[in-house]
Scaffold this motif. Structure first.
Motif, PDB file in Angstrom:
ATOM      1  N   LYS A 138       5.604  14.470 -10.708  1.00 21.39           N
ATOM      2  CA  LYS A 138       4.431  13.898 -10.759  1.00 21.39           C
ATOM      3  C   LYS A 138       3.155  14.845 -10.781  1.00 21.39           C
ATOM      4  N   SER A 139       1.989  14.444 -11.130  1.00 16.90           N
ATOM      5  CA  SER A 139       0.997  15.414 -11.345  1.00 16.90           C
ATOM      6  C   SER A 139       0.388  15.626  -9.791  1.00 16.90           C
ATOM      7  N   LEU A 140       0.167  17.028  -9.530  1.00 12.98           N
ATOM      8  CA  LEU A 140      -0.423  17.603  -8.413  1.00 12.98           C
ATOM      9  C   LEU A 140      -1.931  16.834  -7.988  1.00 12.98           C
ATOM     10  N   ASP A 141      -2.418  16.467  -8.944  1.00 13.49           N
ATOM     11  CA  ASP A 141      -3.863  15.842  -8.844  1.00 13.49           C
ATOM     12  C   ASP A 141      -3.751  14.678  -7.768  1.00 13.49           C
ATOM     13  N   ILE A 142      -2.514  14.047  -7.866  1.00  8.83           N
ATOM     14  CA  ILE A 142      -2.265  13.093  -6.884  1.00  8.83           C
ATOM     15  C   ILE A 142      -2.347  13.240  -5.306  1.00  8.83           C
ATOM     16  N   LEU A 143      -1.630  14.610  -4.890  1.00  5.97           N
ATOM     17  CA  LEU A 143      -1.734  15.039  -3.744  1.00  5.97           C
ATOM     18  C   LEU A 143      -3.012  15.711  -3.476  1.00  5.97           C
ATOM     19  N   ALA A 144      -3.514  16.348  -4.239  1.00  2.00           N
ATOM     20  CA  ALA A 144      -4.985  17.054  -3.969  1.00  2.00           C
ATOM     21  C   ALA A 144      -6.074  16.275  -3.961  1.00  2.00           C
ATOM     22  N   ASN A 145      -5.894  15.051  -4.268  1.00  2.00           N
ATOM     23  CA  ASN A 145      -7.135  14.113  -4.233  1.00  2.00           C
ATOM     24  C   ASN A 145      -6.916  12.826  -3.297  1.00  2.00           C
ATOM     25  N   THR A 146      -5.714  12.838  -2.593  1.00  6.12           N
ATOM     26  CA  THR A 146      -5.249  11.844  -1.672  1.00  6.12           C
ATOM     27  C   THR A 146      -5.993  12.269  -0.320  1.00  6.12           C
ATOM     28  N   SER A 147      -6.654  11.172   0.284  1.00  2.73           N
ATOM     29  CA  SER A 147      -7.143  11.119   1.401  1.00  2.73           C
ATOM     30  C   SER A 147      -6.742  10.349   2.631  1.00  2.73           C
ATOM     31  N   SER A 148      -5.688   9.389   2.072  1.00  2.00           N
ATOM     32  CA  SER A 148      -5.198   8.338   2.957  1.00  2.00           C
ATOM     33  C   SER A 148      -3.974   7.884   2.328  1.00  2.00           C
ATOM     34  N   LEU A 149      -3.079   7.020   3.319  1.00  3.00           N
ATOM     35  CA  LEU A 149      -1.759   6.527   2.738  1.00  3.00           C
ATOM     36  C   LEU A 149      -1.963   5.185   3.243  1.00  3.00           C
ATOM     37  N   ARG A 150      -1.740   4.169   2.505  1.00  2.00           N
ATOM     38  CA  ARG A 150      -1.533   2.649   2.867  1.00  2.00           C
ATOM     39  C   ARG A 150      -0.149   2.203   3.060  1.00  2.00           C
ATOM     40  N   ILE A 151       0.383   1.870   3.820  1.00  2.00           N
ATOM     41  CA  ILE A 151       1.763   1.549   4.099  1.00  2.00           C
ATOM     42  C   ILE A 151       1.844   0.077   4.391  1.00  2.00           C
ATOM     43  N   THR A 152       2.547  -0.713   3.378  1.00  2.00           N
ATOM     44  CA  THR A 152       2.781  -2.296   3.618  1.00  2.00           C
ATOM     45  C   THR A 152       4.092  -2.503   3.406  1.00  2.00           C
ATOM     46  N   ALA A 153       4.362  -3.571   4.379  1.00  2.00           N
ATOM     47  CA  ALA A 153       6.006  -3.899   4.298  1.00  2.00           C
ATOM     48  C   ALA A 153       5.907  -5.226   3.990  1.00  2.00           C
ATOM     49  N   PHE A 154       6.840  -6.012   3.292  1.00  2.51           N
ATOM     50  CA  PHE A 154       6.797  -7.423   3.004  1.00  2.51           C
ATOM     51  C   PHE A 154       8.086  -7.969   3.003  1.00  2.51           C
ATOM     52  N   ASN A 155       8.303  -9.141   3.735  1.00  5.23           N
ATOM     53  CA  ASN A 155       9.601  -9.893   3.845  1.00  5.23           C
ATOM     54  C   ASN A 155       9.814 -10.787   2.841  1.00  5.23           C
ATOM     55  N   PHE A 156      10.867 -10.375   2.047  1.00  4.50           N
ATOM     56  CA  PHE A 156      11.424 -11.210   1.038  1.00  4.50           C
ATOM     57  C   PHE A 156      12.477 -12.323   1.526  1.00  4.50           C
ATOM     58  N   GLY A 157      12.752 -12.005   2.979  1.00  5.97           N
ATOM     59  CA  GLY A 157      13.703 -12.949   3.313  1.00  5.97           C
ATOM     60  C   GLY A 157      13.269 -14.143   3.973  1.00  5.97           C
ATOM     61  N   ASP A 158      14.044 -14.734   4.700  1.00  5.07           N
ATOM     62  CA  ASP A 158      13.518 -15.857   5.499  1.00  5.07           C
ATOM     63  C   ASP A 158      12.945 -15.650   6.962  1.00  5.07           C
ATOM     64  N   ALA A 159      12.458 -16.428   7.689  1.00 10.81           N
ATOM     65  CA  ALA A 159      11.704 -16.126   8.859  1.00 10.81           C
ATOM     66  C   ALA A 159      12.769 -16.541  10.172  1.00 10.81           C
TER      67      ALA A 159
END
Length: 183
Positions: A138-159
């Protein structure tokens, strides 16, 4: 007399040594020097137990966090990045099928890139993904311009289901290696 002889001998030896060991130094080698260090670092770690996932509910996001990523906020560092690899490792011992998404965000909060991982329920084993940036990736510009990372986790299963494993958890961690050319 002995003293004079030893003094003359020492002076003669010093003169001979100073003349025989002297050679002009050549510092032009510095121009040919190429320094390419590799920097390795951990980026983030996420862990959630199955009870927390069940409490959040079915078909919902049970984890969301934004982490700071200012590795390339110095222009000199960003300009000298040659390549990088981010390694993601996921271990799921829960009874849930999950989706984990990583968003690379710039200073304004705009999404530069997205990595999405669909994780099977236990026994999923250890899953490892490597994403290359730079030549062949992938392009190095992605890393060079990244200021933060958003991590999300989604449950596809039951509860309500519970894994047969002792202390069922989802563990998600990442590490990165970056190669720079400093000269």
């Amino acid at each position: 007399m002995k003293r004079s002889f030893y003094l003359l001998l020492c002076i003669t030896a010093a003169l001979l040594l100073s003349q025989s060991c002297t050679e002009p130094q050549d510092f032009s080698q510095f121009e040919d020097l190429s320094i390419t260090p590799t920097l390795a670092t951990g980026l983030f770690y996420m862990e959630s137990d199955e009870e927390t996932i069940n409490e959040a509910g079915s078909l919902v996001t049970f984890y969301s966090q934004t982490v700071n990523f200012d590795a390339f906020n110095e222009q000199y560092v960003a300009e000298h990045l040659i390549e990088g690899t981010i390694t993601y490792e996921i271990v799921n011992t829960t009874s849930k099928q999950l989706r984990i998404t990583i968003e690379f965000l710039d200073e304004a909060g705009n999404t530069l890139d997205v990595e999405q991982f669909d994780v099977e329920a236990d026994p999923s084993g250890t899953n490892i993904w490597e994403v290359a940036y730079g030549p062949g990736g992938k392009s190095l510009d992605i890393l060079a311009n990244t200021s933060s990372l958003r991590i999300t986790a989604f449950n596809f299963g039951d509860a309500s289901s519970v894994s047969a494993q002792t202390e069922p958890k989802i563990k998600f961690k990442s590490a990165a290696e970056f190669l720079f050319r400093l000269k």
